[in-house]
Write an enzyme that holds these catalytic residues in place. Structure first.
Site, PDB file in Angstrom:
ATOM      1  N   GLN A   1      40.975  38.842  33.041  1.00 12.77           N
ATOM      2  CA  GLN A   1      40.334  38.338  31.820  1.00 12.77           C
ATOM      3  C   GLN A   1      39.366  37.182  32.079  1.00 12.77           C
ATOM      4  OE1 GLN A   1      40.714  40.111  28.991  1.00 12.77           O
ATOM      5  NE2 GLN A   1      41.950  41.402  30.332  1.00 12.77           N
ATOM      6  N   ASN A   2      39.376  36.638  33.285  1.00 11.05           N
ATOM      7  CA  ASN A   2      38.431  35.562  33.590  1.00 11.05           C
ATOM      8  C   ASN A   2      37.041  36.179  33.710  1.00 11.05           C
ATOM      9  OD1 ASN A   2      36.791  33.561  35.102  1.00 11.05           O
ATOM     10  ND2 ASN A   2      38.714  32.429  35.084  1.00 11.05           N
ATOM     11  N   ARG A   3      36.064  35.544  33.080  1.00 13.82           N
ATOM     12  CA  ARG A   3      34.711  36.117  33.011  1.00 13.82           C
ATOM     13  C   ARG A   3      33.786  35.645  34.123  1.00 13.82           C
ATOM     14  NH1 ARG A   3      34.871  34.677  27.262  1.00 13.82           N
ATOM     15  NH2 ARG A   3      35.424  32.658  28.083  1.00 13.82           N
TER      16      ARG A   3
END
Length: 168
Positions: A48-50
């Site tokens: 989920q880290n962009r």
């Protein structure tokens, strides 16, 4: 006893190397690797880290999937990455729980690259850099909005726009 230790956090050491080469001109620092990053033994490992989407968006390239593709994308654009912290006491991945900080030694990167600018990924990384590292490096950091999923107010497009300042 075990539950109390878990609540207090445990001392964790950063176990993977910085990414840089002699052509790197900017250094991007996070605070400390998340649990997922530590499991994957590489930066920004939480799905989920962009971070990887944002960097790819800034340079208008395909989002890298493998560690080798990620390293190549960074180095192709003069980017070095590492974290402010070498070790700390932390509960899970919670930046707000970080205590007992030992800062990384940035001299290796700074002496063996062309890094002139340091950017930090989010407020906690900025706070830690200012407190523990700025005096040693002599280079002011430029704070960028966090790519963490905890920074839900910032959508990918807005992050890409803000992070476009890293382009040389």
């Amino acid at each position: 006893m075990e539950k109390n230790a878990e609540k207090q956090g445990e001392r964790i050491f950063h176990t993977f190397r910085p990414v840089y080469n002699e052509e790197s001109t900017i250094l991007i620092l996070g605070s400390f690797p998340s649990v997922k990053s530590r499991e994957n033994n590489f930066y920004y490992g939480h799905p989920q880290n962009r971070f990887w989407k944002v960097i790819a968006g800034v340079f208008n390239v395909k989002v890298p999937e493998t560690i080798e593709e990620k390293k190549t994308m960074l180095l192709d654009h003069g980017i070095a990455i590492w974290d402010v912290i070498e070790s700390c006491t932390i509960h899970g991945s919670s930046d707000s729980s970080i205590k007992d900080v030992i800062v990384n030694d940035f001299s290796e990167i700074l002496e063996n690259s062309k890094v002139e600018k340091i950017y930090v990924n989010g407020g906690k990384a900025y706070e830690l850099y200012e407190k523990y590292a700025k005096q040693k490096t002599g280079i002011p950091a430029i704070k960028l909005p966090s790519t963490s999923p905890a920074n839900a107010a910032w959508k990918v497009e807005r992050l890409v726009e803000a992070w476009s300042s890293i382009k040389q």
